[in-house]
Design a protein around this motif. Structure first.
Motif, mmCIF file in Angstrom:
data_model
loop_
_atom_site.group_PDB
_atom_site.id
_atom_site.type_symbol
_atom_site.label_atom_id
_atom_site.label_comp_id
_atom_site.label_asym_id
_atom_site.label_seq_id
_atom_site.Cartn_x
_atom_site.Cartn_y
_atom_site.Cartn_z
ATOM 1 N N TYR A 70 83.428 32.169 -20.909
ATOM 2 C CA TYR A 70 82.386 32.898 -21.640
ATOM 3 C C TYR A 70 82.539 34.402 -21.424
ATOM 4 C CZ TYR A 70 79.902 28.509 -22.469
ATOM 5 O OH TYR A 70 79.557 27.245 -22.880
ATOM 6 N N ALA A 71 82.836 34.790 -20.183
ATOM 7 C CA ALA A 71 82.998 36.219 -19.892
ATOM 8 C C ALA A 71 84.185 36.806 -20.645
ATOM 9 C CB ALA A 71 83.171 36.414 -18.389
ATOM 10 N N SER A 72 85.207 35.984 -20.870
ATOM 11 C CA SER A 72 86.419 36.466 -21.535
ATOM 12 C C SER A 72 86.318 36.438 -23.049
ATOM 13 C CB SER A 72 87.620 35.624 -21.092
ATOM 14 O OG SER A 72 87.829 35.708 -19.699
ATOM 15 N N HIS A 73 85.629 35.427 -23.586
ATOM 16 C CA HIS A 73 85.657 35.205 -25.032
ATOM 17 C C HIS A 73 84.304 35.366 -25.729
ATOM 18 C CE1 HIS A 73 89.771 33.709 -24.717
ATOM 19 N NE2 HIS A 73 89.387 32.981 -23.688
ATOM 20 N N GLY A 74 83.249 35.579 -24.972
ATOM 21 C CA GLY A 74 81.941 35.732 -25.594
ATOM 22 C C GLY A 74 81.082 34.491 -25.391
ATOM 23 N N GLU A 75 79.783 34.670 -25.521
ATOM 24 C CA GLU A 75 78.833 33.611 -25.203
ATOM 25 C C GLU A 75 78.748 32.515 -26.258
ATOM 26 O OE1 GLU A 75 75.093 35.228 -23.997
ATOM 27 O OE2 GLU A 75 75.992 36.518 -22.458
ATOM 28 N N ASP A 76 79.435 32.683 -27.385
ATOM 29 C CA ASP A 76 79.466 31.623 -28.384
ATOM 30 C C ASP A 76 80.750 30.799 -28.285
ATOM 31 O OD1 ASP A 76 81.139 33.638 -29.216
ATOM 32 O OD2 ASP A 76 80.540 33.553 -31.331
ATOM 33 N N TYR A 77 81.533 31.054 -27.251
ATOM 34 C CA TYR A 77 82.788 30.322 -27.041
ATOM 35 C C TYR A 77 82.468 28.865 -26.720
ATOM 36 C CZ TYR A 77 87.590 29.503 -25.427
ATOM 37 O OH TYR A 77 88.874 29.048 -25.278
ATOM 38 N N ASP A 78 83.284 27.956 -27.219
ATOM 39 C CA ASP A 78 83.020 26.526 -27.065
ATOM 40 C C ASP A 78 83.793 25.957 -25.880
ATOM 41 O OD1 ASP A 78 82.359 23.893 -27.351
ATOM 42 O OD2 ASP A 78 83.064 23.687 -29.415
ATOM 43 N N THR A 79 83.066 25.574 -24.830
ATOM 44 C CA THR A 79 83.681 24.960 -23.654
ATOM 45 C C THR A 79 83.384 23.456 -23.593
ATOM 46 O OG1 THR A 79 81.758 25.444 -22.266
ATOM 47 C CG2 THR A 79 83.515 27.093 -22.327
ATOM 48 N N ALA A 99 82.845 38.055 -12.086
ATOM 49 C CA ALA A 99 81.899 39.048 -11.572
ATOM 50 C C ALA A 99 82.223 40.436 -12.124
ATOM 51 C CB ALA A 99 81.925 39.054 -10.048
ATOM 52 N N ASN A 100 83.482 40.769 -12.153
ATOM 53 C CA ASN A 100 83.882 42.076 -12.671
ATOM 54 C C ASN A 100 83.546 42.214 -14.158
ATOM 55 O OD1 ASN A 100 84.890 42.924 -10.196
ATOM 56 N ND2 ASN A 100 86.960 42.202 -10.613
ATOM 57 N N LYS A 101 83.771 41.184 -14.916
ATOM 58 C CA LYS A 101 83.508 41.239 -16.358
ATOM 59 C C LYS A 101 82.018 41.323 -16.658
ATOM 60 C CE LYS A 101 87.762 38.862 -17.697
ATOM 61 N NZ LYS A 101 88.365 37.608 -18.236
ATOM 62 N N TRP A 102 81.207 40.720 -15.788
ATOM 63 C CA TRP A 102 79.759 40.750 -15.994
ATOM 64 C C TRP A 102 79.080 41.873 -15.214
ATOM 65 C CZ3 TRP A 102 78.625 34.761 -15.585
ATOM 66 C CH2 TRP A 102 78.878 34.167 -16.840
ATOM 67 N N ASN A 103 79.876 42.671 -14.527
ATOM 68 C CA ASN A 103 79.332 43.744 -13.692
ATOM 69 C C ASN A 103 78.374 43.200 -12.631
ATOM 70 O OD1 ASN A 103 80.679 45.950 -14.986
ATOM 71 N ND2 ASN A 103 79.234 45.763 -16.694
#
Length: 284
Positions: free
Chosen positions: A196-205, A255-259
Protein backbone atom coordinates in the motif's frame (compact mmCIF):
# COMPACT_ATOMS: atom_id res chain seq x y z
CA UNK A 1 -18.04 -22.04 -14.56
CA UNK A 2 -16.10 -25.29 -14.91
CA UNK A 3 -18.36 -27.80 -16.67
CA UNK A 4 -17.13 -30.55 -14.34
CA UNK A 5 -19.30 -29.00 -11.63
CA UNK A 6 -22.39 -28.63 -13.80
CA UNK A 7 -24.29 -31.61 -12.39
CA UNK A 8 -23.58 -30.67 -8.77
CA UNK A 9 -24.58 -27.08 -9.45
CA UNK A 10 -27.80 -28.03 -11.20
CA UNK A 11 -28.70 -30.44 -8.41
CA UNK A 12 -28.13 -27.74 -5.80
CA UNK A 13 -30.33 -25.29 -7.70
CA UNK A 14 -33.10 -27.90 -8.08
CA UNK A 15 -32.90 -28.80 -4.43
CA UNK A 16 -33.04 -25.14 -3.47
CA UNK A 17 -36.10 -24.60 -5.60
CA UNK A 18 -38.01 -27.29 -3.70
CA UNK A 19 -36.65 -26.77 -0.19
CA UNK A 20 -38.43 -24.28 2.03
CA UNK A 21 -35.23 -23.90 4.06
CA UNK A 22 -33.21 -22.39 1.20
CA UNK A 23 -33.95 -18.80 0.14
CA UNK A 24 -31.00 -17.97 -2.13
CA UNK A 25 -27.79 -19.39 -3.61
CA UNK A 26 -24.89 -17.21 -4.75
CA UNK A 27 -21.84 -18.47 -6.64
CA UNK A 28 -18.61 -16.74 -5.57
CA UNK A 29 -14.88 -17.22 -5.95
CA UNK A 30 -12.84 -18.23 -8.97
CA UNK A 31 -15.75 -19.94 -10.73
CA UNK A 32 -17.57 -16.59 -10.87
CA UNK A 33 -14.59 -14.34 -11.68
CA UNK A 34 -13.57 -12.98 -15.06
CA UNK A 35 -9.91 -12.70 -13.96
CA UNK A 36 -7.62 -15.07 -12.05
CA UNK A 37 -9.92 -17.67 -13.50
CA UNK A 38 -10.64 -21.12 -12.14
CA UNK A 39 -8.41 -23.95 -13.31
CA UNK A 40 -8.58 -27.72 -13.07
CA UNK A 41 -7.72 -27.58 -9.36
CA UNK A 42 -10.26 -24.94 -8.38
CA UNK A 43 -13.13 -25.75 -6.08
CA UNK A 44 -16.57 -24.18 -6.20
CA UNK A 45 -17.78 -21.75 -3.53
CA UNK A 46 -21.43 -20.92 -2.89
CA UNK A 47 -23.16 -18.78 -0.29
CA UNK A 48 -26.47 -20.35 0.71
CA UNK A 49 -29.02 -18.27 2.59
CA UNK A 50 -31.12 -20.59 4.74
CA UNK A 51 -33.63 -20.44 7.57
CA UNK A 52 -32.15 -23.38 9.50
CA UNK A 53 -28.35 -23.42 9.51
CA UNK A 54 -28.22 -26.29 12.02
CA UNK A 55 -29.94 -28.65 9.59
CA UNK A 56 -27.36 -28.10 6.85
CA UNK A 57 -24.47 -28.25 9.31
CA UNK A 58 -25.54 -31.34 11.24
CA UNK A 59 -27.35 -33.42 8.62
CA UNK A 60 -25.92 -35.32 5.65
CA UNK A 61 -29.29 -36.14 4.13
CA UNK A 62 -29.46 -33.10 1.87
CA UNK A 63 -25.95 -33.73 0.47
CA UNK A 64 -27.24 -36.90 -1.21
CA UNK A 65 -29.35 -34.73 -3.52
CA UNK A 66 -26.17 -33.17 -4.90
CA UNK A 67 -24.26 -36.36 -5.72
CA UNK A 68 -22.13 -39.12 -4.25
CA UNK A 69 -19.73 -37.71 -1.69
CA UNK A 70 -16.77 -39.15 0.18
CA UNK A 71 -15.58 -36.42 2.55
CA UNK A 72 -17.54 -33.79 4.45
CA UNK A 73 -16.71 -31.57 7.39
CA UNK A 74 -17.75 -28.27 8.97
CA UNK A 75 -15.67 -25.19 9.80
CA UNK A 76 -16.19 -21.55 10.61
CA UNK A 77 -15.52 -19.02 7.87
CA UNK A 78 -13.66 -15.70 8.04
CA UNK A 79 -17.02 -14.03 7.47
CA UNK A 80 -18.39 -15.47 10.71
CA UNK A 81 -20.66 -18.02 9.07
CA UNK A 82 -20.57 -21.81 9.01
CA UNK A 83 -19.20 -23.67 6.03
CA UNK A 84 -19.71 -27.24 4.84
CA UNK A 85 -16.82 -28.55 2.74
CA UNK A 86 -17.58 -31.60 0.64
CA UNK A 87 -15.64 -33.80 -1.79
CA UNK A 88 -17.67 -35.53 -4.49
CA UNK A 89 -16.68 -38.01 -7.19
CA UNK A 90 -13.64 -37.12 -9.31
CA UNK A 91 -12.32 -35.20 -6.26
CA UNK A 92 -14.68 -32.29 -6.96
CA UNK A 93 -14.72 -30.15 -3.83
CA UNK A 94 -17.57 -27.83 -2.99
CA UNK A 95 -17.58 -25.20 -0.22
CA UNK A 96 -21.02 -24.13 0.94
CA UNK A 97 -21.20 -21.12 3.25
CA UNK A 98 -24.48 -20.95 5.16
CA UNK A 99 -25.86 -17.60 6.28
CA UNK A 100 -29.06 -16.89 8.15
CA UNK A 101 -31.64 -15.65 5.63
CA UNK A 102 -33.69 -14.09 8.43
CA UNK A 103 -30.83 -12.19 10.07
CA UNK A 104 -28.63 -10.27 7.64
CA UNK A 105 -26.91 -8.10 10.23
CA UNK A 106 -23.54 -9.61 9.29
CA UNK A 107 -23.95 -9.44 5.52
CA UNK A 108 -21.23 -6.80 5.19
CA UNK A 109 -18.73 -9.38 6.40
CA UNK A 110 -18.94 -11.08 2.98
CA UNK A 111 -18.44 -7.83 1.08
CA UNK A 112 -14.79 -8.73 0.37
CA UNK A 113 -15.92 -12.01 -1.18
CA UNK A 114 -18.80 -10.81 -3.32
CA UNK A 115 -17.13 -7.55 -4.37
CA UNK A 116 -14.75 -9.48 -6.63
CA UNK A 117 -17.34 -11.56 -8.41
CA UNK A 118 -20.63 -13.32 -7.83
CA UNK A 119 -23.46 -14.93 -9.74
CA UNK A 120 -26.97 -15.33 -8.42
CA UNK A 121 -28.01 -18.95 -8.89
CA UNK A 122 -31.29 -18.82 -7.01
CA UNK A 123 -33.25 -15.99 -5.44
CA UNK A 124 -36.57 -16.62 -3.71
CA UNK A 125 -36.58 -13.23 -2.03
CA UNK A 126 -34.78 -9.93 -2.34
CA UNK A 127 -31.27 -11.33 -2.09
CA UNK A 128 -30.04 -10.03 -5.45
CA UNK A 129 -30.35 -6.47 -4.17
CA UNK A 130 -28.86 -7.44 -0.81
CA UNK A 131 -25.78 -8.95 -2.46
CA UNK A 132 -25.41 -5.94 -4.76
CA UNK A 133 -25.36 -3.62 -1.75
CA UNK A 134 -22.86 -5.82 0.07
CA UNK A 135 -20.56 -5.84 -2.97
CA UNK A 136 -20.61 -2.04 -3.11
CA UNK A 137 -19.96 -1.66 0.63
CA UNK A 138 -16.46 -3.12 0.49
CA UNK A 139 -14.26 -1.32 2.93
CA UNK A 140 -11.15 0.15 1.32
CA UNK A 141 -7.77 -0.11 3.02
CA UNK A 142 -7.50 1.96 6.16
CA UNK A 143 -3.97 3.11 6.85
CA UNK A 144 -2.91 2.22 10.41
CA UNK A 145 -2.04 5.00 12.79
CA UNK A 146 1.59 5.34 13.77
CA UNK A 147 0.71 3.81 17.15
CA UNK A 148 -0.95 0.80 15.48
CA UNK A 149 2.02 0.41 13.17
CA UNK A 150 4.40 0.51 16.13
CA UNK A 151 2.27 -2.02 17.99
CA UNK A 152 2.49 -4.51 15.13
CA UNK A 153 6.26 -4.20 15.04
CA UNK A 154 6.54 -4.67 18.80
CA UNK A 155 4.30 -7.73 18.55
CA UNK A 156 6.63 -9.28 15.99
CA UNK A 157 9.81 -8.71 18.03
CA UNK A 158 8.14 -9.97 21.19
CA UNK A 159 7.50 -13.27 19.43
CA UNK A 160 11.11 -13.47 18.29
CA UNK A 161 12.04 -13.83 21.96
CA UNK A 162 9.03 -16.05 22.72
CA UNK A 163 9.85 -18.47 19.90
CA UNK A 164 13.53 -18.45 20.82
CA UNK A 165 12.69 -19.51 24.37
CA UNK A 166 10.57 -22.37 23.05
CA UNK A 167 13.47 -23.60 20.94
CA UNK A 168 15.82 -23.33 23.92
CA UNK A 169 13.37 -25.37 26.01
CA UNK A 170 13.19 -28.03 23.30
CA UNK A 171 9.58 -27.26 22.30
CA UNK A 172 10.31 -27.32 18.59
CA UNK A 173 6.71 -28.04 17.55
CA UNK A 174 5.48 -24.92 19.35
CA UNK A 175 8.38 -22.82 18.12
CA UNK A 176 8.00 -23.75 14.47
CA UNK A 177 4.25 -23.14 14.60
CA UNK A 178 4.87 -19.69 16.02
CA UNK A 179 7.54 -18.76 13.48
CA UNK A 180 5.87 -20.29 10.42
CA UNK A 181 2.32 -19.55 11.55
CA UNK A 182 1.67 -16.66 13.92
CA UNK A 183 4.72 -14.63 12.94
CA UNK A 184 4.13 -15.20 9.25
CA UNK A 185 0.66 -13.68 9.69
CA UNK A 186 2.32 -10.56 11.14
CA UNK A 187 4.82 -10.60 8.27
CA UNK A 188 1.95 -10.84 5.77
CA UNK A 189 0.37 -7.75 7.29
CA UNK A 190 3.63 -5.86 6.88
CA UNK A 191 3.96 -7.06 3.28
CA UNK A 192 0.49 -5.63 2.67
CA UNK A 193 1.44 -2.36 4.33
CA UNK A 194 4.56 -2.12 2.19
CA UNK A 195 2.48 -2.72 -0.95
CA UNK A 196 0.00 0.00 0.00
CA UNK A 197 2.83 2.39 0.85
CA UNK A 198 4.44 1.70 -2.52
CA UNK A 199 1.40 1.60 -4.79
CA UNK A 200 -1.32 3.58 -3.05
CA UNK A 201 -4.21 2.74 -0.76
CA UNK A 202 -6.40 1.40 -3.57
CA UNK A 203 -3.84 -1.30 -4.42
CA UNK A 204 -5.31 -4.81 -4.37
CA UNK A 205 -3.60 -7.21 -1.95
CA UNK A 206 -6.46 -9.72 -1.95
CA UNK A 207 -6.86 -11.50 1.39
CA UNK A 208 -5.04 -14.11 3.48
CA UNK A 209 -2.07 -14.09 1.11
CA UNK A 210 -4.07 -15.07 -1.97
CA UNK A 211 -2.08 -14.44 -5.17
CA UNK A 212 0.74 -12.90 -3.13
CA UNK A 213 3.17 -14.03 -5.79
CA UNK A 214 1.43 -11.61 -8.14
CA UNK A 215 0.91 -8.50 -6.00
CA UNK A 216 3.88 -8.48 -3.60
CA UNK A 217 7.18 -6.99 -4.73
CA UNK A 218 9.33 -9.54 -6.63
CA UNK A 219 12.23 -9.17 -4.18
CA UNK A 220 9.88 -10.01 -1.31
CA UNK A 221 8.56 -13.12 -3.03
CA UNK A 222 12.12 -14.17 -3.77
CA UNK A 223 12.80 -14.32 -0.02
CA UNK A 224 9.99 -16.77 0.71
CA UNK A 225 12.15 -19.81 0.07
CA UNK A 226 14.43 -18.71 2.95
CA UNK A 227 11.94 -17.97 5.71
CA UNK A 228 10.37 -21.38 6.41
CA UNK A 229 11.91 -24.04 8.63
CA UNK A 230 12.35 -27.77 8.67
CA UNK A 231 11.93 -29.57 11.99
CA UNK A 232 15.33 -29.08 13.57
CA UNK A 233 16.66 -26.65 16.14
CA UNK A 234 19.30 -25.36 13.75
CA UNK A 235 16.95 -24.72 10.87
CA UNK A 236 14.23 -23.18 13.04
CA UNK A 237 16.72 -20.55 14.21
CA UNK A 238 17.92 -20.05 10.63
CA UNK A 239 14.33 -19.49 9.43
CA UNK A 240 13.63 -17.18 12.36
CA UNK A 241 16.64 -15.02 11.47
CA UNK A 242 15.62 -14.90 7.80
CA UNK A 243 12.10 -13.88 8.80
CA UNK A 244 13.51 -11.16 11.04
CA UNK A 245 15.65 -9.75 8.23
CA UNK A 246 12.72 -9.61 5.82
CA UNK A 247 10.33 -8.13 8.40
CA UNK A 248 12.86 -5.48 9.40
CA UNK A 249 13.52 -4.41 5.82
CA UNK A 250 9.80 -4.14 5.05
CA UNK A 251 9.04 -2.31 8.30
CA UNK A 252 11.79 0.26 7.91
CA UNK A 253 10.91 0.82 4.26
CA UNK A 254 7.21 1.26 5.05
CA UNK A 255 7.93 3.55 8.00
CA UNK A 256 10.01 5.78 5.77
CA UNK A 257 7.32 5.96 3.09
CA UNK A 258 4.65 6.84 5.66
CA UNK A 259 6.92 9.20 7.59
CA UNK A 260 6.53 7.05 10.71
CA UNK A 261 9.20 6.47 13.32
CA UNK A 262 10.56 2.93 13.26
CA UNK A 263 10.68 1.57 16.85
CA UNK A 264 14.27 0.40 16.70
CA UNK A 265 14.56 -0.32 20.43
CA UNK A 266 12.42 -3.47 20.34
CA UNK A 267 14.22 -4.70 17.21
CA UNK A 268 17.66 -4.13 18.73
CA UNK A 269 16.80 -5.78 22.04
CA UNK A 270 15.21 -8.91 20.53
CA UNK A 271 17.97 -9.29 17.93
CA UNK A 272 20.76 -8.99 20.49
CA UNK A 273 18.99 -11.35 22.91
CA UNK A 274 18.64 -14.00 20.21
CA UNK A 275 22.30 -13.63 19.22
CA UNK A 276 23.46 -14.06 22.83
CA UNK A 277 21.28 -17.15 23.22
CA UNK A 278 22.48 -18.48 19.89
CA UNK A 279 26.10 -18.23 20.97
CA UNK A 280 25.50 -19.76 24.40
CA UNK A 281 22.97 -22.49 23.61
CA UNK A 282 21.82 -23.10 20.07
CA UNK A 283 23.93 -25.43 17.97
CA UNK A 284 24.32 -23.04 15.03
Amino acid sequence: MNIRYENIMNNLIKYGQTSELIKAEVLIGSQARQFNLADEYSDIDIIVFVTDIDYFINSDEWINYLGTHYISFVEKTVAGGMERRIVFESALDVDLIFLNAEDLSRIDEVSEIVSRAYKILLDKGNFTNIIQRAAKSLKVFSKPSEKEFENLINEFWFHVIWAGKKVKRGELWVAINCIDGYMKAILLKMIEYDSYASHGEDYDTWHNGRFIEQWAEPWVVNEFHNIYAIYSEKDIIRALNATMVLFRKLSVETANKWNYQYPAVCDKYATEWLEIERMSHFEI
